[in-house]
Design a protein around this motif. Structure first.
Motif, PDB file in Angstrom:
ATOM      1  N   LEU A 106      42.731  20.494 126.638  1.00 21.81           N
ATOM      2  CA  LEU A 106      41.953  21.554 125.990  1.00 21.81           C
ATOM      3  C   LEU A 106      40.832  21.963 126.935  1.00 21.81           C
ATOM      4  CD1 LEU A 106      41.568  19.941 122.441  1.00 21.81           C
ATOM      5  CD2 LEU A 106      43.471  21.329 123.303  1.00 21.81           C
ATOM      6  N   GLU A 107      40.978  23.126 127.565  1.00 20.79           N
ATOM      7  CA  GLU A 107      39.950  23.547 128.528  1.00 20.79           C
ATOM      8  C   GLU A 107      38.875  24.380 127.845  1.00 20.79           C
ATOM      9  OE1 GLU A 107      39.123  25.790 132.786  1.00 20.79           O
ATOM     10  OE2 GLU A 107      41.203  25.509 132.137  1.00 20.79           O
ATOM     11  N   VAL A 108      37.627  24.000 128.084  1.00 22.03           N
ATOM     12  CA  VAL A 108      36.472  24.731 127.564  1.00 22.03           C
ATOM     13  C   VAL A 108      35.768  25.375 128.749  1.00 22.03           C
ATOM     14  CG1 VAL A 108      34.304  24.580 126.284  1.00 22.03           C
ATOM     15  CG2 VAL A 108      36.237  23.095 125.667  1.00 22.03           C
ATOM     16  N   LYS A 109      35.556  26.682 128.677  1.00 12.43           N
ATOM     17  CA  LYS A 109      34.933  27.398 129.784  1.00 12.43           C
ATOM     18  C   LYS A 109      33.422  27.138 129.811  1.00 12.43           C
ATOM     19  CE  LYS A 109      38.826  29.184 130.934  1.00 12.43           C
ATOM     20  NZ  LYS A 109      39.534  28.679 132.116  1.00 12.43           N
ATOM     21  N   SER A 110      32.762  27.701 130.796  1.00 11.45           N
ATOM     22  CA  SER A 110      31.307  27.535 130.921  1.00 11.45           C
ATOM     23  C   SER A 110      30.610  27.977 129.642  1.00 11.45           C
ATOM     24  CB  SER A 110      30.788  28.364 132.095  1.00 11.45           C
ATOM     25  OG  SER A 110      31.311  27.874 133.297  1.00 11.45           O
ATOM     26  N   ALA A 111      29.557  27.270 129.312  1.00  9.11           N
ATOM     27  CA  ALA A 111      28.849  27.558 128.062  1.00  9.11           C
ATOM     28  C   ALA A 111      27.395  27.137 128.187  1.00  9.11           C
ATOM     29  CB  ALA A 111      29.508  26.816 126.902  1.00  9.11           C
ATOM     30  N   SER A 112      26.551  27.766 127.380  1.00  6.35           N
ATOM     31  CA  SER A 112      25.162  27.319 127.284  1.00  6.35           C
ATOM     32  C   SER A 112      25.126  25.929 126.669  1.00  6.35           C
ATOM     33  CB  SER A 112      24.364  28.278 126.406  1.00  6.35           C
ATOM     34  OG  SER A 112      24.827  28.193 125.059  1.00  6.35           O
ATOM     35  N   ARG A 115      25.966  26.204 122.941  1.00  4.72           N
ATOM     36  CA  ARG A 115      27.367  26.546 122.670  1.00  4.72           C
ATOM     37  C   ARG A 115      28.302  25.418 123.100  1.00  4.72           C
ATOM     38  NH1 ARG A 115      29.031  30.711 120.434  1.00  4.72           N
ATOM     39  NH2 ARG A 115      31.163  31.476 120.545  1.00  4.72           N
ATOM     40  N   ALA A 116      27.990  24.756 124.193  1.00  4.04           N
ATOM     41  CA  ALA A 116      28.790  23.604 124.618  1.00  4.04           C
ATOM     42  C   ALA A 116      28.781  22.530 123.535  1.00  4.04           C
ATOM     43  CB  ALA A 116      28.250  23.043 125.937  1.00  4.04           C
ATOM     44  N   ALA A 117      27.613  22.259 122.976  1.00  2.00           N
ATOM     45  CA  ALA A 117      27.490  21.244 121.922  1.00  2.00           C
ATOM     46  C   ALA A 117      28.295  21.638 120.683  1.00  2.00           C
ATOM     47  CB  ALA A 117      26.021  21.043 121.556  1.00  2.00           C
ATOM     48  N   ARG A 118      28.199  22.906 120.271  1.00  2.00           N
ATOM     49  CA  ARG A 118      28.938  23.378 119.096  1.00  2.00           C
ATOM     50  C   ARG A 118      30.450  23.251 119.322  1.00  2.00           C
ATOM     51  NH1 ARG A 118      28.113  29.121 117.744  1.00  2.00           N
ATOM     52  NH2 ARG A 118      29.288  28.591 115.866  1.00  2.00           N
ATOM     53  N   THR A 119      30.891  23.585 120.527  1.00  2.00           N
ATOM     54  CA  THR A 119      32.325  23.536 120.830  1.00  2.00           C
ATOM     55  C   THR A 119      32.824  22.100 120.832  1.00  2.00           C
ATOM     56  OG1 THR A 119      32.076  25.540 122.173  1.00  2.00           O
ATOM     57  CG2 THR A 119      34.094  24.266 122.467  1.00  2.00           C
ATOM     58  N   VAL A 120      32.078  21.219 121.458  1.00  2.00           N
ATOM     59  CA  VAL A 120      32.472  19.803 121.518  1.00  2.00           C
ATOM     60  C   VAL A 120      32.532  19.200 120.120  1.00  2.00           C
ATOM     61  CG1 VAL A 120      31.636  17.515 122.219  1.00  2.00           C
ATOM     62  CG2 VAL A 120      31.770  19.375 123.899  1.00  2.00           C
ATOM     63  N   LEU A 121      31.557  19.490 119.296  1.00  2.64           N
ATOM     64  CA  LEU A 121      31.548  18.947 117.931  1.00  2.64           C
ATOM     65  C   LEU A 121      32.720  19.497 117.113  1.00  2.64           C
ATOM     66  CD1 LEU A 121      27.719  18.986 117.174  1.00  2.64           C
ATOM     67  CD2 LEU A 121      29.169  16.964 117.511  1.00  2.64           C
ATOM     68  N   ALA A 122      33.070  20.762 117.345  1.00  3.53           N
ATOM     69  CA  ALA A 122      34.219  21.347 116.646  1.00  3.53           C
ATOM     70  C   ALA A 122      35.522  20.679 117.078  1.00  3.53           C
ATOM     71  CB  ALA A 122      34.278  22.854 116.914  1.00  3.53           C
TER      72      ALA A 122
END
Length: 240
Positions: A106-112, A115-122
């Motif tokens: 699951l690749e997550v692109k660059s984030a603030s 937003r990185a924290a929200r994506t990881v928790l999701a």
């Protein structure tokens, strides 16, 4: 044995990052896949490569400006191989429900940082809900995302996506406690591959579409390749 990961499902054979693409990958017997994630406005994990909707749907605006229910109605066939039926942008939850992969990158692109924290928790919540924690590696080139994984979801496997050689990818991967190195094929020398594996990293090389290169990387001992053409890879390397 070199494993095969379908890139965005089967990007070269069907519309990328759509349910049809992942089903097409599975139809070749390829049970590993790579995909890209962005959060919708209402915090759902959507499977799409770009932050913008333009390239794959022809629509204006960003993924983050639309709710998941709306995004699911957008046809993401644009710019890909010809496909008769509409292919909506899927939620990651939909793929988890309908696609039986043995492992997911699951690749997550660059984030603030936020937003990185929200994506990881999701991701953490969704993998727990589907019992897939041991079948997922979250990958990123973003230090913010890797830091968020360490801080908020240390139980999840993580990987560094390395495209350029301006920093030693092995040092960066070690610093962030990575299990995987998703390495651009142009950076994959036998020496770097061996050093990475001695460091305990699974080396997944992308994007590998030519049969001769597939065979060469398999001979080098690459742990896996990521390809737009899982059907070609399955015939070239045998089902892995």
């Amino acid at each position: 044995m070199t494993l095969i990961y379908g890139h965005r499902g089967a990007k070269g054979e069907s519309p990328e990052n759509t349910l049809a693409s992942f089903q097409h990958c599975l139809s070749h017997g390829v049970k590993h896949c790579e995909l890209d994630l962005h959060l919708s406005r209402d915090g759902e994990l959507m499977v799409i490569h770009d932050p913008s909707l333009k390239r794959t749907t022809g629509r204006r605006g960003k993924v983050a400006e639309h709710d998941a229910e709306e995004l699911e109605t957008y046809d993401a066939r644009k710019g890909g191989p010809g496909w008769l039926r509409p292919c909506p942008i899927p939620r990651l939850a939909t793929l988890f429900e309908q696609c039986d992969f043995e492992h997911w990158q699951l690749e997550v692109k660059s984030a603030s940082r936020t937003r990185a924290a929200r994506t990881v928790l999701a991701i953490q919540a969704l993998t727990e809900r589907f019992g897939l924690k041991d079948k997922v590696t979250v990958t990123s080139s973003s230090r913010e995302v890797l830091r968020a994984l360490n801080r908020l979801a240390p139980e999840l496997s993580r990987g560094l996506v390395a495209e350029y050689a301006w920093l030693d990818p092995l040092k960066v991967a070690k610093h962030h406690g990575c299990d995987m190195l998703a390495l651009n094929w142009t950076l994959c020398t036998p020496e770097r591959l061996l050093r990475a594996q001695k460091q305990g990293l699974h080396v997944s090389v992308w994007t590998v579409n030519e049969p001769a290169l597939m065979r060469r990387l398999a001979d080098f001992g690459a742990d896996s390749i990521i390809t737009d053409f899982p059907g070609v890879a399955a015939k070239t390397l045998g089902l892995r």
